[in-house]
Write a protein that holds these residues in place. Structure first.
Motif, mmCIF file in Angstrom:
data_model
loop_
_atom_site.group_PDB
_atom_site.id
_atom_site.type_symbol
_atom_site.label_atom_id
_atom_site.label_comp_id
_atom_site.label_asym_id
_atom_site.label_seq_id
_atom_site.Cartn_x
_atom_site.Cartn_y
_atom_site.Cartn_z
ATOM 1 N N PRO A 4 0.822 -1.215 0.000
ATOM 2 C CA PRO A 4 0.000 0.000 0.000
ATOM 3 C C PRO A 4 0.854 1.262 0.000
ATOM 4 O O PRO A 4 1.798 1.389 0.788
ATOM 5 N N GLU A 5 0.547 2.181 -0.877
ATOM 6 C CA GLU A 5 1.362 3.376 -1.080
ATOM 7 C C GLU A 5 1.373 4.353 0.099
ATOM 8 O O GLU A 5 2.424 4.910 0.383
ATOM 9 N N PRO A 6 0.290 4.580 0.815
ATOM 10 C CA PRO A 6 0.385 5.610 1.859
ATOM 11 C C PRO A 6 1.225 5.210 3.079
ATOM 12 O O PRO A 6 1.526 6.039 3.915
ATOM 13 N N LEU A 7 1.631 3.954 3.158
ATOM 14 C CA LEU A 7 2.416 3.487 4.294
ATOM 15 C C LEU A 7 3.892 3.788 4.095
ATOM 16 O O LEU A 7 4.341 4.065 2.993
ATOM 17 N N ARG A 8 4.665 3.689 5.175
ATOM 18 C CA ARG A 8 6.118 3.786 5.137
ATOM 19 C C ARG A 8 6.675 2.432 5.532
ATOM 20 O O ARG A 8 6.036 1.676 6.269
ATOM 21 N N TYR A 9 7.888 2.113 5.063
ATOM 22 C CA TYR A 9 8.444 0.771 5.212
ATOM 23 C C TYR A 9 9.873 0.795 5.743
ATOM 24 O O TYR A 9 10.650 1.690 5.426
ATOM 25 N N SER A 10 10.222 -0.248 6.511
ATOM 26 C CA SER A 10 11.578 -0.397 7.031
ATOM 27 C C SER A 10 12.282 -1.538 6.298
ATOM 28 O O SER A 10 11.634 -2.370 5.655
ATOM 29 N N GLU A 11 13.592 -1.588 6.424
ATOM 30 C CA GLU A 11 14.367 -2.621 5.734
ATOM 31 C C GLU A 11 14.135 -4.019 6.293
ATOM 32 O O GLU A 11 14.447 -5.000 5.629
ATOM 33 N N ASP A 12 13.602 -4.123 7.501
ATOM 34 C CA ASP A 12 13.325 -5.459 8.039
ATOM 35 C C ASP A 12 11.868 -5.849 7.830
ATOM 36 O O ASP A 12 11.337 -6.699 8.524
ATOM 37 N N ARG A 28 0.656 3.102 13.649
ATOM 38 C CA ARG A 28 0.361 1.673 13.719
ATOM 39 C C ARG A 28 1.485 0.962 12.978
ATOM 40 O O ARG A 28 1.885 1.396 11.908
ATOM 41 N N VAL A 29 1.998 -0.113 13.545
ATOM 42 C CA VAL A 29 3.152 -0.813 12.988
ATOM 43 C C VAL A 29 2.788 -2.271 12.742
ATOM 44 O O VAL A 29 2.063 -2.883 13.531
ATOM 45 N N GLY A 30 3.283 -2.815 11.638
ATOM 46 C CA GLY A 30 3.023 -4.218 11.328
ATOM 47 C C GLY A 30 4.125 -4.814 10.477
ATOM 48 O O GLY A 30 5.144 -4.172 10.201
ATOM 49 N N LEU A 31 3.919 -6.046 10.066
ATOM 50 C CA LEU A 31 4.832 -6.783 9.190
ATOM 51 C C LEU A 31 4.248 -6.753 7.786
ATOM 52 O O LEU A 31 3.054 -7.002 7.604
ATOM 53 N N THR A 32 5.084 -6.475 6.798
ATOM 54 C CA THR A 32 4.593 -6.371 5.429
ATOM 55 C C THR A 32 4.111 -7.714 4.873
ATOM 56 O O THR A 32 4.448 -8.778 5.394
ATOM 57 N N ASP A 33 3.369 -7.635 3.797
ATOM 58 C CA ASP A 33 2.916 -8.825 3.081
ATOM 59 C C ASP A 33 4.125 -9.635 2.615
ATOM 60 O O ASP A 33 4.158 -10.855 2.744
ATOM 61 N N GLY A 117 12.530 9.105 7.448
ATOM 62 C CA GLY A 117 13.661 8.209 7.260
ATOM 63 C C GLY A 117 13.271 6.828 6.759
ATOM 64 O O GLY A 117 14.141 5.998 6.481
ATOM 65 N N LEU A 118 11.973 6.576 6.625
ATOM 66 C CA LEU A 118 11.498 5.279 6.146
ATOM 67 C C LEU A 118 11.196 5.342 4.658
ATOM 68 O O LEU A 118 10.999 6.421 4.094
ATOM 69 N N MET A 119 11.128 4.176 4.028
ATOM 70 C CA MET A 119 10.885 4.106 2.579
ATOM 71 C C MET A 119 9.405 4.295 2.253
ATOM 72 O O MET A 119 8.542 3.853 3.009
ATOM 73 N N ASP A 120 9.142 4.902 1.106
ATOM 74 C CA ASP A 120 7.765 4.916 0.600
ATOM 75 C C ASP A 120 7.547 3.598 -0.147
ATOM 76 O O ASP A 120 8.465 2.766 -0.256
ATOM 77 N N GLY A 121 6.346 3.379 -0.645
ATOM 78 C CA GLY A 121 6.012 2.122 -1.298
ATOM 79 C C GLY A 121 6.903 1.776 -2.480
ATOM 80 O O GLY A 121 7.369 0.651 -2.618
ATOM 81 N N ALA A 122 7.180 2.759 -3.332
ATOM 82 C CA ALA A 122 8.012 2.506 -4.525
ATOM 83 C C ALA A 122 9.427 2.110 -4.127
ATOM 84 O O ALA A 122 10.023 1.190 -4.707
ATOM 85 N N ALA A 123 9.979 2.792 -3.117
ATOM 86 C CA ALA A 123 11.337 2.459 -2.661
ATOM 87 C C ALA A 123 11.373 1.063 -2.049
ATOM 88 O O ALA A 123 12.326 0.324 -2.243
#
Length: 130
Positions: A4-12, A28-33, A117-123
């Motif tokens: 999902p694009e509006p979320l931010r993502y971490s390397e783990d 809210r924090v979770g584990l990606t698909d 400092g977190l990645m967007d969906g495309a990154a």
């Protein structure tokens, strides 16, 4: 792979969703698909205690699955406001709905600028090779 694009993502393979405004801002924090797919069928999730403080990079959750056990680290510093109690009874919801009912915890961030400092969906898609 669902990213999902509006979320931010971490390397783990954690995701972060901003909720609320101003002083009421929570994340809210979770584990990606992608992350849950790497693990396989989740059998147990250990979460932090509400009220505890996490620094960026601190151990936030331990996720046990048939394929592996994985540690998820806090993508930003903050106080744990709530954890997803549903995961104690039915940890497999993390596989079925990682961006919905499978969320891990709710944090009150120490600094809202940490999201930058977190990645967007495309990154994140580039990061995982998608």
């Amino acid at each position: 792979m669902n990213v999902p694009e509006p979320l931010r993502y971490s390397e783990d393979h954690g995701w972060v969703a901003q909720e609320g405004e101003g002083r009421e801002r929570l994340v809210r924090v979770g584990l990606t698909d992608f992350g849950q797919d790497l693990l396989g069928e989740v059998e147990f999730v250990e979460l932090p205690s509400p009220g505890s403080r996490l620094g960026t990079g601190d151990l936030m959750a331990e996720i046990e699955a048939r394929k592996a056990t994985s540690e998820l680290y806090a993508p930003l510093a903050g106080r744990v406001v709530a954890v997803n109690g549903l995961l104690a009874e039915t940890p497999e919801v993390l596989n079925a709905d990682p961006y919905g009912d499978g969320w891990l915890c709710l944090l009150a961030p120490e600094d809202g600028g940490q999201l930058d400092g977190l990645m967007d969906g495309a990154a994140y898609v580039r990061f995982v090779g998608g």
